[in-house]
Design a protein around this motif. Structure first.
Motif, mmCIF file in Angstrom:
data_model
loop_
_atom_site.group_PDB
_atom_site.id
_atom_site.type_symbol
_atom_site.label_atom_id
_atom_site.label_comp_id
_atom_site.label_asym_id
_atom_site.label_seq_id
_atom_site.Cartn_x
_atom_site.Cartn_y
_atom_site.Cartn_z
ATOM 1 N N ALA A 175 0.884 -1.265 -0.120
ATOM 2 C CA ALA A 175 0.324 -0.462 0.167
ATOM 3 C C ALA A 175 0.812 1.351 0.110
ATOM 4 O O ALA A 175 0.639 2.592 -0.214
ATOM 5 N N LEU A 176 1.730 1.409 0.662
ATOM 6 C CA LEU A 176 2.483 2.441 1.356
ATOM 7 C C LEU A 176 3.333 2.700 -0.492
ATOM 8 O O LEU A 176 3.227 3.803 -0.939
ATOM 9 N N LEU A 226 -4.764 10.505 0.393
ATOM 10 C CA LEU A 226 -2.627 9.984 0.613
ATOM 11 C C LEU A 226 -3.331 10.942 1.590
ATOM 12 O O LEU A 226 -2.423 11.142 2.182
ATOM 13 N N VAL A 227 -3.836 12.048 0.798
ATOM 14 C CA VAL A 227 -3.905 13.746 1.736
ATOM 15 C C VAL A 227 -4.255 13.203 3.384
ATOM 16 O O VAL A 227 -3.551 13.461 4.385
ATOM 17 N N GLY A 287 -0.557 10.575 9.891
ATOM 18 C CA GLY A 287 -0.129 10.127 10.250
ATOM 19 C C GLY A 287 1.496 11.653 10.776
ATOM 20 O O GLY A 287 1.865 10.919 11.785
ATOM 21 N N ILE A 288 1.070 12.703 9.664
ATOM 22 C CA ILE A 288 2.350 13.582 10.609
ATOM 23 C C ILE A 288 2.052 13.782 11.798
ATOM 24 O O ILE A 288 2.925 14.393 12.585
ATOM 25 N N THR A 305 1.504 8.640 5.814
ATOM 26 C CA THR A 305 1.157 7.334 5.699
ATOM 27 C C THR A 305 1.557 5.869 6.411
ATOM 28 O O THR A 305 0.783 5.206 6.686
ATOM 29 N N TYR A 306 3.053 6.281 6.051
ATOM 30 C CA TYR A 306 3.726 5.241 7.020
ATOM 31 C C TYR A 306 4.047 5.026 8.406
ATOM 32 O O TYR A 306 3.193 4.472 8.845
#
Lengths: 407, 332
Positions: A93-94, A235-236, A242-243, A282-283
């Protein structure tokens, strides 16, 4: 090298080639021509010098497009390594998040300096997310990369928090860290003063920025659009969550800097600068949350392709220069080309060996007599075209005249 | 077991003496002597073959289609069965009496032992000055390529443990004369190396094989190894490279800025701007094709170079401010 790895590299190269062809078909844009011809500003010289040195070689434009696309696509290997701690499905996925982000789909194959900056960003993220500690020699390498990145594109300075974060992962003396991080920035400032036209062009560009004088709401919308093009709607979302939830100051600061810069100087090609950060976010999310990776990947790919389709680059009519020059070549017009009105660097690139002369009211007769073609990019050139001397070509997308009596 | 490789080409007059010496020196330990001959016109391989009846440890390889000292050594090493591999010249320039010292160094733990001309007690013998100079220059560059500190990386007399040789074998491209350099460029940096003083002797018979081609092969080898080592070099000396790079940029930038210092004066700046715009309009020049070289109170020096795909020579011009005028030299 394992057979599977080699196969993947080849598949990625084919993907890069596909994106390159798509891009090349849209013609060369003024910024791309500027770099390919090594025109001196606003960007510093490192990469464009190599492009300029090879400008006379056949296939120059396509080769550089392919190099840029290849490097950008092959950056996925850094994410392969970063995602080493994830399950195979999450790692896939990444990788899809990177390879099929809207920015990669739209910008791979373009010869823009944001591509190397984004690649350097990926390398820095690899150092930060993958390496527990780095050696003093590695910080030296980052210092070299940082200098090269800064001297390739001014926008590299936006990666400052990531560079500092990577440097701080080694146990080297703080003075050395300061030298490695700050000296390249000081040198860049010094370099900027070596050519007064650099500063002049920067001020000029800042004045022309589409969002410089626009309302706050418009700026916010155009910034959000650039952010969206950096990844995809999905992804946004995952990247931002995630961030933010990771509370990693280096990522948050870099993201904020990018966002702030994009709000001031909104250009769609800044989108690729967001992509590495969104994939990294995302990771971080995939490391902590129970997300369904297959659903995430599918949703990302679908929304990314949709955004790419929606914003497929229409451009500033770069093919017009190519078609006009081709028409002139067909009738063997080989003298200088006089252009009346505003025009981009793509005219210089497409003209090949032919000289481009800018038409002005005070142009000397000597200069005018060197031209055997007259191109009008202005609203109306009828005042400047003496039909006793010039005859209109019918087959060009831009009004073009050639001499009745060739030189 | 010790395997001594003697690469030969036109050494028929020297080879038997050399084999005899070596067999004497090594008589108390298991050994083999391998002559690798490049199909010498003087029949060196034939002479060596005939000596096999007397020396049971002697093996001969005649290479009909391949030539070159380095590849001969590698072929010999590949053929050898010993745990310690030794190579030396067959022309008598390397003293066989030194062999026990070289082997003793290996016995005491070294992975490579080299007969060195540049350690105390060693010498290049009666070389003429030109050859000394060329050798010194070559050695200087070769030392930079070695992954372990060494004074004589270009020596032709050395012993190496078989295990170490096997570990670097896949990296070797045996071209030219300097196989030791090739090996030293790939051994692990913690490899134990010992140097034994070697006094280079004059050859006993025959002529030297040094030629322009040999020097060219060496230059190629150095360049190739240098290219291969750039990533490692950068990794090892990254901070130094960074400093050199930044100092270079700073000096170049300061030199340029110094030439443009008068632009601090707004009156001069305005004059330059007006003159350049006027001249650019008259000439049909694009401002992006103009590069300001230096500025003075009365004039500025500029370079005009049209940016095109074909190479265009730049013009160096002087721009007078009042009244604006342009004088260009011929294209640079």
């Amino acid at each position: 090298m394992r057979h599977r790895t080699l196969t993947l590299i080849i598949v990625l190269e084919l993907y890069a080639l596909f994106l390159t062809v798509l891009r090349a078909l849209q013609g060369i844009r003024t910024d791309e021509a500027k770099y390919l011809l090594d025109i001196a500003y606003p960007h510093p010289p490192v990469l464009r010098t190599f492009m300029g040195l090879t400008a006379h070689l056949p296939g120059h434009e396509f080769v550089w497009r392919f190099i840029f696309a290849s490097v950008l696509v092959q950056m996925v290997w850094f994410f392969v390594d970063i995602g080493g701690v994830l399950t195979p499905a999450r790692r896939r996925a990444l990788l899809l998040a990177w390879l099929f982000s809207t920015a990669v789909l739209l910008q791979a194959g373009s010869v823009m300096m944001m591509i190397p900056v984004a690649c350097f960003c990926v390398v820095l993220l690899w150092y930060i997310l993958r390496q527990e500690s780095i050696t003093a020699n590695q910080t030296g390498l980052i210092g070299i990369g940082w200098t090269i990145a800064l001297f390739t594109s001014y926008q590299s300075v936006l990666l400052f928090p990531l560079v500092v974060s990577a440097m701080l992962r080694s146990r080297q003396p703080i003075t050395r860290t300061i030298i490695l991080v700050v000296v390249p920035i000081l040198l860049l400032i010094l370099y900027t003063f070596t050519n007064p036209l650099i500063l002049a062009s920067m001020l000029d560009i800042a004045g022309q920025g589409s969002s410089a004088a626009s309302p706050v709401a418009d700026r916010a919308i155009s910034t959000a659009l650039v952010l969206l093009l950096g990844g995809s709607a999905v992804l946004v979302l995952t990247g931002l969550i995630g961030i933010v939830t990771s509370r990693r100051l280096d990522l948050v600061l870099t993201f904020a800097l990018l966002l702030g810069y994009t709000a001031i100087s909104s250009q769609q090609y800044y989108a690729i600068l967001f992509t590495p950060l969104l994939v990294a976010g995302t990771y971080l999310l995939l490391c902590r949350r129970k997300l369904r990776p297959s659903f995430l990947a599918l949703a990302h790919v679908v929304t990314a392709f949709f955004a790419a389709w929606m914003f497929w680059y229409g451009g500033d009519r770069p093919l017009e220069a190519r078609a006009t020059i081709r028409a002139l070549t067909e009738i063997r017009s080989e003298g200088a080309i006089l252009i009346d009105g505003p025009f981009g660097h793509e005219w210089q690139y497409e003209a090949g060996d032919q000289e481009i002369i800018r038409f002005t009211e005070t142009l000397s007769l000597q200069a005018e007599e060197r031209a055997d073609a007259f191109v009008c990019t202005a609203h109306d050139c009828s005042e400047h075209v003496d039909t006793d001397i010039w005859v209109r070509l019918q087959s060009t997308p831009i009004p073009t005249w050639v001499r009745r009596t060739p030189l | 077991m010790i395997s001594v490789i003697l690469p030969t080409y036109n050494e028929a007059a020297n080879i038997v003496t050399m084999i005899d010496f070596l067999d004497g020196v090594l008589k108390d330990q298991p050994h083999e002597i391998i002559v690798v001959d490049d199909d010498s016109p003087d029949g060196t391989w034939k002479v060596a073959e005939s000596a096999r009846t007397k020396y049971s440890s002697l093996r001969v390889m005649r290479r009909r289609h391949t030539k070159g000292l380095s590849s001969a050594v590698v072929d010999g090493f590949d053929m050898a069965v010993g745990d310690v591999l030794v190579v030396m010249d067959a022309d008598g320039q390397h003293d066989p009496d030194l062999l026990p010292k070289v082997l003793a160094a290996i016995d005491s733990g070294a992975s490579i032992a080299i007969g060195s001309r540049y350690v105390e007690g060693g010498s290049v013998g009666e070389w003429v000055r030109d050859r000394r100079i060329i050798s010194n220059i070559g050695t200087f560059f070769a030392r930079m390529l070695s992954r372990v500190p060494v004074s004589d990386p270009l020596g032709g007399f050395f012993a190496i443990r078989r295990s170490l040789y096997r570990s670097v074998r896949s990296h070797l491209q045996p071209v030219g004369f300097k196989i030791l350099l090739e090996i030293l460029a790939f051994v692990p940096s913690q490899t134990r190396l010992h140097e034994v003083p070697l006094r280079f002797r004059m050859r006993q018979h025959g002529t030297s094989k040094l030629s322009l081609g040999v020097h060219a092969a060496f230059v190629y080898q150095v360049l190739r190894l240098l290219l291969l080592q750039i990533p490692q070099f950068l990794q090892r000396h990254a901070y130094g490279v960074f400093l050199i790079m930044t100092i270079g940029i700073a000096l170049a930038s300061i030199a340029r800025i110094t030439a443009l210092l008068p632009l601090r004066d707004s009156a001069i700046r305005s004059k330059v701007q007006t003159a350049l715009q006027e001249i650019a309009q008259k000439q049909g020049w694009l401002l992006s094709d103009i590069h300001i070289l230096s500025v003075d109170e009365t004039h500025a020096k500029i370079m005009h170079q049209a940016h095109r795909r074909s190479r265009v020579s730049p013009e160096r011009c002087t721009v007078q401010y009042d009244p604006p005028s342009l004088a260009c030299d011929t294209a640079l």
